[in-house]
Write a protein that holds these residues in place. Structure first.
Motif, short mmCIF file in Angstrom:
data_model
loop_
_atom_site.label_atom_id
_atom_site.label_comp_id
_atom_site.label_asym_id
_atom_site.label_seq_id
_atom_site.Cartn_x
_atom_site.Cartn_y
_atom_site.Cartn_z
N UNK A 1 66.33 -35.90 -35.32
CA UNK A 1 67.29 -36.03 -36.22
C UNK A 1 68.08 -36.88 -35.75
N UNK A 2 68.63 -36.76 -34.46
CA UNK A 2 69.44 -37.83 -33.82
C UNK A 2 69.23 -39.15 -33.64
N UNK A 3 67.78 -39.20 -33.42
CA UNK A 3 67.23 -40.72 -33.33
C UNK A 3 67.17 -41.14 -34.53
N UNK A 4 66.73 -40.36 -35.58
CA UNK A 4 66.68 -41.22 -36.88
C UNK A 4 68.32 -41.65 -37.44
N UNK A 5 69.13 -40.68 -37.14
CA UNK A 5 70.42 -41.16 -37.56
C UNK A 5 70.94 -42.25 -36.82
N UNK A 6 70.67 -42.51 -35.72
CA UNK A 6 70.98 -43.62 -34.78
C UNK A 6 70.42 -44.86 -35.43
N UNK A 7 69.34 -44.80 -36.13
CA UNK A 7 68.67 -45.72 -36.69
C UNK A 7 69.09 -46.00 -38.21
N UNK A 8 70.09 -45.24 -38.79
CA UNK A 8 70.37 -45.27 -40.19
C UNK A 8 69.51 -44.64 -41.13
N UNK A 9 68.81 -43.75 -40.70
CA UNK A 9 67.82 -42.97 -41.37
C UNK A 9 68.42 -41.39 -41.66
N UNK A 10 68.70 -41.10 -42.70
CA UNK A 10 68.98 -39.67 -43.25
C UNK A 10 67.76 -38.60 -43.18
N UNK A 11 68.18 -37.57 -42.70
CA UNK A 11 67.37 -36.50 -42.74
C UNK A 11 67.82 -35.18 -43.26
N UNK A 12 66.92 -34.16 -43.23
CA UNK A 12 67.15 -32.75 -43.74
C UNK A 12 66.20 -31.95 -42.89
N UNK A 13 66.62 -31.01 -42.21
CA UNK A 13 65.82 -30.19 -41.46
C UNK A 13 65.54 -29.06 -42.28
N UNK A 14 64.08 -29.03 -42.84
CA UNK A 14 63.47 -27.93 -43.71
C UNK A 14 62.90 -26.71 -42.88
N UNK A 15 63.28 -25.45 -42.93
CA UNK A 15 62.73 -24.37 -42.30
C UNK A 15 61.30 -24.41 -42.27
N UNK A 16 60.72 -23.88 -41.13
CA UNK A 16 59.26 -24.05 -41.02
C UNK A 16 59.08 -22.41 -40.56
N UNK A 17 59.24 -22.28 -39.07
CA UNK A 17 58.90 -20.88 -38.47
C UNK A 17 59.44 -19.78 -39.38
N UNK A 18 58.49 -18.82 -39.46
CA UNK A 18 58.88 -17.63 -40.44
C UNK A 18 58.87 -17.83 -41.69
N UNK A 19 58.39 -19.08 -42.38
CA UNK A 19 58.09 -19.28 -43.57
C UNK A 19 56.85 -18.90 -44.06
N UNK A 20 56.62 -18.62 -45.37
CA UNK A 20 55.12 -18.10 -45.64
C UNK A 20 54.13 -19.50 -45.67
N UNK A 21 54.68 -20.61 -45.77
CA UNK A 21 53.89 -21.75 -45.84
C UNK A 21 53.43 -22.36 -44.59
N UNK A 22 53.93 -21.71 -43.45
CA UNK A 22 53.17 -22.17 -42.08
C UNK A 22 51.94 -22.64 -41.86
N UNK A 23 51.15 -21.74 -42.44
CA UNK A 23 49.74 -21.71 -42.33
C UNK A 23 49.05 -22.86 -43.40
N UNK A 24 49.48 -23.10 -44.50
CA UNK A 24 49.28 -23.99 -45.31
C UNK A 24 49.59 -25.35 -44.95
N UNK A 25 50.72 -25.41 -44.38
CA UNK A 25 51.16 -26.95 -43.80
C UNK A 25 50.22 -27.08 -42.61
N UNK A 26 50.13 -26.05 -41.76
CA UNK A 26 49.00 -26.61 -40.78
C UNK A 26 47.70 -26.85 -41.15
N UNK A 27 47.13 -26.27 -42.09
CA UNK A 27 45.55 -26.49 -42.74
C UNK A 27 45.91 -27.84 -43.30
#
Length: 165
Positions: free
Chosen positions: A99-125
């Motif tokens: 997030x910080x490196x992106x911001x320093x390059x003029x890139x916007x970001x948004x942290x989307x939760x991962x850990x503890x979410x139902x889609x953890x395994x689906x994303x990994x797969x």
């Protein structure tokens, strides 16, 4: 812009311009992620960067609060080894470096939760990440098409020194 300015001016971005992020910038952000602090220097992470529009749409459809991922130029995915005691802390440190490196390059970001979410395994797969890893975070990234100015709590509201009074 120095690091303090980057941190103070950064805001979560959920609307992105239809503009790709150059490969060298993505590589620099990934490199900064791998340099994050980690407990006992174990470095338990595997950090992906998705730029394929089909994959971005699939990720957006999986993430219950990340529909905007489909409109991002990239989505970073931070995974850590499941068996490591401090996998979550280590993965969050890598996430903040992204997030910080992106911001320093003029890139916007948004942290989307991962850990503890139902889609953890689906994303990994979907991303074909080995089973020994678990998703810690998804970070949508792109050139901002908005400039949110959401107020932050004052320093006095959220901090204390020596002990809380």
């Amino acid at each position: 812009m120095d690091l303090i300015d980057v941190i103070k001016k950064r805001r979560s971005i959920r609307r992105f311009k239809n503009q790709p992020i150059p490969d060298d910038v993505l590589t620099e952000i990934l490199d900064c992620a791998r340099l994050a602090p980690t407990a006992i220097n174990i470095q338990p992470w595997l950090i992906g960067c998705v730029t394929d529009k089909v994959q971005l749409e699939r990720l957006a459809n999986m993430a219950d609060h990340g529909r905007f991922i489909k409109d991002s130029a990239a989505c970073f995915a931070v995974f850590c080894e499941k068996g490591q005691k401090y996998y979550l802390e280590d993965g969050c440190a890598a996430t903040m470096n992204i997030i910080t490196a992106a911001a320093a390059s003029g890139i916007g970001t948004c942290w989307v939760a991962g850990d503890k979410k139902e889609y953890v395994e689906a994303v990994r797969t979907l991303l074909e990440v080995p089973d020994k890893y678990t998703l810690v975070s998804l970070i949508a990234a792109g050139y901002p098409d908005e400039a949110p100015e959401k107020a932050k709590k004052s320093l006095a509201e959220v901090s204390f020194r020596n002990q809380y009074k």
